[in-house]
Design a protein around this motif. Structure first.
Motif, PDB file in Angstrom:
ATOM      1  N   ALA A  84       0.833  -1.208   0.000  1.00 15.46           N
ATOM      2  CA  ALA A  84       0.000   0.000   0.000  1.00 15.46           C
ATOM      3  C   ALA A  84       0.865   1.255   0.000  1.00 15.46           C
ATOM      4  O   ALA A  84       0.565   2.228  -0.704  1.00 15.46           O
ATOM      5  CB  ALA A  84      -0.934  -0.001   1.208  1.00 15.46           C
ATOM      6  N   TYR A  85       1.939   1.226   0.762  1.00 10.00           N
ATOM      7  CA  TYR A  85       2.846   2.376   0.806  1.00 10.00           C
ATOM      8  C   TYR A  85       3.460   2.629  -0.568  1.00 10.00           C
ATOM      9  O   TYR A  85       3.417   3.748  -1.083  1.00 10.00           O
ATOM     10  CB  TYR A  85       3.952   2.157   1.848  1.00 10.00           C
ATOM     11  N   LEU A  86       4.052   1.604  -1.163  1.00 15.83           N
ATOM     12  CA  LEU A  86       4.679   1.767  -2.475  1.00 15.83           C
ATOM     13  C   LEU A  86       3.664   2.210  -3.524  1.00 15.83           C
ATOM     14  O   LEU A  86       3.938   3.107  -4.323  1.00 15.83           O
ATOM     15  CB  LEU A  86       5.342   0.468  -2.921  1.00 15.83           C
ATOM     16  N   THR A  87       2.503   1.598  -3.506  1.00 19.20           N
ATOM     17  CA  THR A  87       1.467   1.950  -4.468  1.00 19.20           C
ATOM     18  C   THR A  87       1.060   3.407  -4.330  1.00 19.20           C
ATOM     19  O   THR A  87       0.953   4.128  -5.324  1.00 19.20           O
ATOM     20  CB  THR A  87       0.245   1.028  -4.294  1.00 19.20           C
ATOM     21  N   ALA A  88       0.866   3.866  -3.092  1.00 14.46           N
ATOM     22  CA  ALA A  88       0.446   5.250  -2.859  1.00 14.46           C
ATOM     23  C   ALA A  88       1.517   6.259  -3.250  1.00 14.46           C
ATOM     24  O   ALA A  88       1.223   7.269  -3.895  1.00 14.46           O
ATOM     25  CB  ALA A  88       0.055   5.428  -1.390  1.00 14.46           C
ATOM     26  N   VAL A  89       2.747   5.986  -2.876  1.00 13.36           N
ATOM     27  CA  VAL A  89       3.834   6.922  -3.194  1.00 13.36           C
ATOM     28  C   VAL A  89       4.030   7.011  -4.700  1.00 13.36           C
ATOM     29  O   VAL A  89       4.167   8.105  -5.258  1.00 13.36           O
ATOM     30  CB  VAL A  89       5.146   6.504  -2.490  1.00 13.36           C
ATOM     31  N   GLN A 143       2.178   3.801 -12.028  1.00 19.37           N
ATOM     32  CA  GLN A 143       1.414   2.619 -11.660  1.00 19.37           C
ATOM     33  C   GLN A 143       2.215   1.403 -12.083  1.00 19.37           C
ATOM     34  O   GLN A 143       2.483   1.215 -13.266  1.00 19.37           O
ATOM     35  CB  GLN A 143       0.048   2.614 -12.333  1.00 19.37           C
ATOM     36  N   GLU A 144       2.599   0.631 -11.120  1.00 21.20           N
ATOM     37  CA  GLU A 144       3.390  -0.574 -11.377  1.00 21.20           C
ATOM     38  C   GLU A 144       2.506  -1.795 -11.111  1.00 21.20           C
ATOM     39  O   GLU A 144       1.605  -1.746 -10.275  1.00 21.20           O
ATOM     40  CB  GLU A 144       4.622  -0.603 -10.475  1.00 21.20           C
ATOM     41  N   PRO A 145       2.765  -2.893 -11.780  1.00 14.51           N
ATOM     42  CA  PRO A 145       1.987  -4.117 -11.558  1.00 14.51           C
ATOM     43  C   PRO A 145       2.106  -4.595 -10.106  1.00 14.51           C
ATOM     44  O   PRO A 145       3.174  -4.496  -9.490  1.00 14.51           O
ATOM     45  CB  PRO A 145       2.618  -5.130 -12.509  1.00 14.51           C
ATOM     46  N   ALA A 146       1.001  -5.101  -9.595  1.00 15.05           N
ATOM     47  CA  ALA A 146       0.951  -5.549  -8.199  1.00 15.05           C
ATOM     48  C   ALA A 146       2.006  -6.602  -7.902  1.00 15.05           C
ATOM     49  O   ALA A 146       2.605  -6.590  -6.817  1.00 15.05           O
ATOM     50  CB  ALA A 146      -0.441  -6.080  -7.863  1.00 15.05           C
ATOM     51  N   ASP A 147       2.265  -7.509  -8.842  1.00 17.11           N
ATOM     52  CA  ASP A 147       3.260  -8.545  -8.573  1.00 17.11           C
ATOM     53  C   ASP A 147       4.654  -7.944  -8.421  1.00 17.11           C
ATOM     54  O   ASP A 147       5.454  -8.408  -7.609  1.00 17.11           O
ATOM     55  CB  ASP A 147       3.236  -9.635  -9.645  1.00 17.11           C
ATOM     56  N   GLN A 148       4.952  -6.877  -9.166  1.00 18.95           N
ATOM     57  CA  GLN A 148       6.250  -6.222  -9.030  1.00 18.95           C
ATOM     58  C   GLN A 148       6.343  -5.437  -7.719  1.00 18.95           C
ATOM     59  O   GLN A 148       7.390  -5.445  -7.069  1.00 18.95           O
ATOM     60  CB  GLN A 148       6.516  -5.312 -10.232  1.00 18.95           C
ATOM     61  N   ILE A 149       5.257  -4.797  -7.347  1.00 16.92           N
ATOM     62  CA  ILE A 149       5.216  -4.078  -6.061  1.00 16.92           C
ATOM     63  C   ILE A 149       5.442  -5.067  -4.924  1.00 16.92           C
ATOM     64  O   ILE A 149       6.263  -4.837  -4.035  1.00 16.92           O
ATOM     65  CB  ILE A 149       3.867  -3.351  -5.882  1.00 16.92           C
ATOM     66  N   ASN A 150       4.706  -6.161  -4.943  1.00 11.91           N
ATOM     67  CA  ASN A 150       4.826  -7.161  -3.880  1.00 11.91           C
ATOM     68  C   ASN A 150       6.212  -7.797  -3.859  1.00 11.91           C
ATOM     69  O   ASN A 150       6.773  -8.037  -2.787  1.00 11.91           O
ATOM     70  CB  ASN A 150       3.747  -8.236  -4.030  1.00 11.91           C
ATOM     71  N   GLY A 151       6.753  -8.063  -5.023  1.00 14.92           N
ATOM     72  CA  GLY A 151       8.095  -8.653  -5.103  1.00 14.92           C
ATOM     73  C   GLY A 151       9.163  -7.715  -4.558  1.00 14.92           C
ATOM     74  O   GLY A 151      10.058  -8.138  -3.822  1.00 14.92           O
ATOM     75  N   LEU A 152       9.084  -6.433  -4.929  1.00 18.43           N
ATOM     76  CA  LEU A 152      10.053  -5.468  -4.431  1.00 18.43           C
ATOM     77  C   LEU A 152       9.944  -5.332  -2.918  1.00 18.43           C
ATOM     78  O   LEU A 152      10.959  -5.328  -2.213  1.00 18.43           O
ATOM     79  CB  LEU A 152       9.835  -4.112  -5.096  1.00 18.43           C
ATOM     80  N   ALA A 153       8.727  -5.242  -2.415  1.00 17.68           N
ATOM     81  CA  ALA A 153       8.526  -5.124  -0.964  1.00 17.68           C
ATOM     82  C   ALA A 153       9.127  -6.321  -0.236  1.00 17.68           C
ATOM     83  O   ALA A 153       9.800  -6.160   0.794  1.00 17.68           O
ATOM     84  CB  ALA A 153       7.041  -4.985  -0.641  1.00 17.68           C
ATOM     85  N   ALA A 154       8.921  -7.504  -0.776  1.00 18.38           N
ATOM     86  CA  ALA A 154       9.470  -8.716  -0.149  1.00 18.38           C
ATOM     87  C   ALA A 154      10.991  -8.717  -0.215  1.00 18.38           C
ATOM     88  O   ALA A 154      11.665  -9.050   0.770  1.00 18.38           O
ATOM     89  CB  ALA A 154       8.899  -9.961  -0.816  1.00 18.38           C
ATOM     90  N   GLU A 155      11.546  -8.362  -1.374  1.00 23.79           N
ATOM     91  CA  GLU A 155      13.010  -8.329  -1.529  1.00 23.79           C
ATOM     92  C   GLU A 155      13.655  -7.360  -0.542  1.00 23.79           C
ATOM     93  O   GLU A 155      14.777  -7.592  -0.087  1.00 23.79           O
ATOM     94  CB  GLU A 155      13.388  -7.921  -2.956  1.00 23.79           C
ATOM     95  N   ALA A 192      11.743   6.463  -4.061  1.00 19.09           N
ATOM     96  CA  ALA A 192      12.406   7.679  -4.541  1.00 19.09           C
ATOM     97  C   ALA A 192      13.247   7.382  -5.767  1.00 19.09           C
ATOM     98  O   ALA A 192      13.243   8.155  -6.742  1.00 19.09           O
ATOM     99  CB  ALA A 192      13.256   8.287  -3.429  1.00 19.09           C
ATOM    100  N   TYR A 193      13.950   6.285  -5.762  1.00 18.22           N
ATOM    101  CA  TYR A 193      14.769   5.895  -6.914  1.00 18.22           C
ATOM    102  C   TYR A 193      13.904   5.652  -8.150  1.00 18.22           C
ATOM    103  O   TYR A 193      14.225   6.128  -9.244  1.00 18.22           O
ATOM    104  CB  TYR A 193      15.580   4.640  -6.575  1.00 18.22           C
ATOM    105  N   ILE A 194      12.810   4.930  -7.968  1.00 19.22           N
ATOM    106  CA  ILE A 194      11.917   4.633  -9.088  1.00 19.22           C
ATOM    107  C   ILE A 194      11.353   5.942  -9.662  1.00 19.22           C
ATOM    108  O   ILE A 194      11.302   6.123 -10.882  1.00 19.22           O
ATOM    109  CB  ILE A 194      10.785   3.684  -8.642  1.00 19.22           C
ATOM    110  N   ILE A 195      10.935   6.823  -8.802  1.00 23.42           N
ATOM    111  CA  ILE A 195      10.367   8.101  -9.237  1.00 23.42           C
ATOM    112  C   ILE A 195      11.425   8.936  -9.973  1.00 23.42           C
ATOM    113  O   ILE A 195      11.152   9.517 -11.026  1.00 23.42           O
ATOM    114  CB  ILE A 195       9.783   8.871  -8.042  1.00 23.42           C
ATOM    115  N   ASP A 196      12.615   8.990  -9.431  1.00 25.68           N
ATOM    116  CA  ASP A 196      13.673   9.819 -10.014  1.00 25.68           C
ATOM    117  C   ASP A 196      14.214   9.273 -11.326  1.00 25.68           C
ATOM    118  O   ASP A 196      14.696  10.037 -12.164  1.00 25.68           O
ATOM    119  CB  ASP A 196      14.826  10.001  -9.024  1.00 25.68           C
ATOM    120  N   ALA A 253      13.924   1.292   3.526  1.00 26.18           N
ATOM    121  CA  ALA A 253      14.324   0.715   2.242  1.00 26.18           C
ATOM    122  C   ALA A 253      13.240   0.939   1.193  1.00 26.18           C
ATOM    123  O   ALA A 253      13.539   1.250   0.032  1.00 26.18           O
ATOM    124  CB  ALA A 253      14.611  -0.777   2.406  1.00 26.18           C
ATOM    125  N   LEU A 254      11.990   0.817   1.584  1.00 31.27           N
ATOM    126  CA  LEU A 254      10.888   1.046   0.650  1.00 31.27           C
ATOM    127  C   LEU A 254      10.826   2.504   0.225  1.00 31.27           C
ATOM    128  O   LEU A 254      10.589   2.809  -0.948  1.00 31.27           O
ATOM    129  CB  LEU A 254       9.565   0.607   1.283  1.00 31.27           C
TER     130      LEU A 254
END
Length: 64
Positions: A21-26, A33-45, A58-62, A52-53
């Motif tokens: 939810a945090y990554l999706t909102a930011v 808008q990133e795919p849910a599986d990629q959001i979940n995978g990044l959060a888990a990694e 910030a990196y993704i946005i920049d 870290a999130l």
């Protein structure tokens, strides 16, 4: 990290749902808008670590 005027603040992990939810909102706030599986995978990694999130978002946005 101790001394006068300092205090330790324990910051726990996000749950998997909170992390996603945090990554999706930011990212959505920056028209990303990133795919849910990629959001979940990044959060888990990143171990659902809030700092870290935040840095990853910030990196993704920049880097577009």
């Amino acid at each position: 990290m101790t001394g006068a005027g300092r205090r330790l603040v324990a910051v726990g992990l996000f749950t998997p749902q909170e992390a996603a939810a945090y990554l999706t909102a930011v990212l959505a706030a920056h028209h990303r808008q990133e795919p849910a599986d990629q959001i979940n995978g990044l959060a888990a990694e990143l171990g659902h670590l809030p700092l870290a999130l935040a840095q990853a978002a910030a990196y993704i946005i920049d880097t577009a």
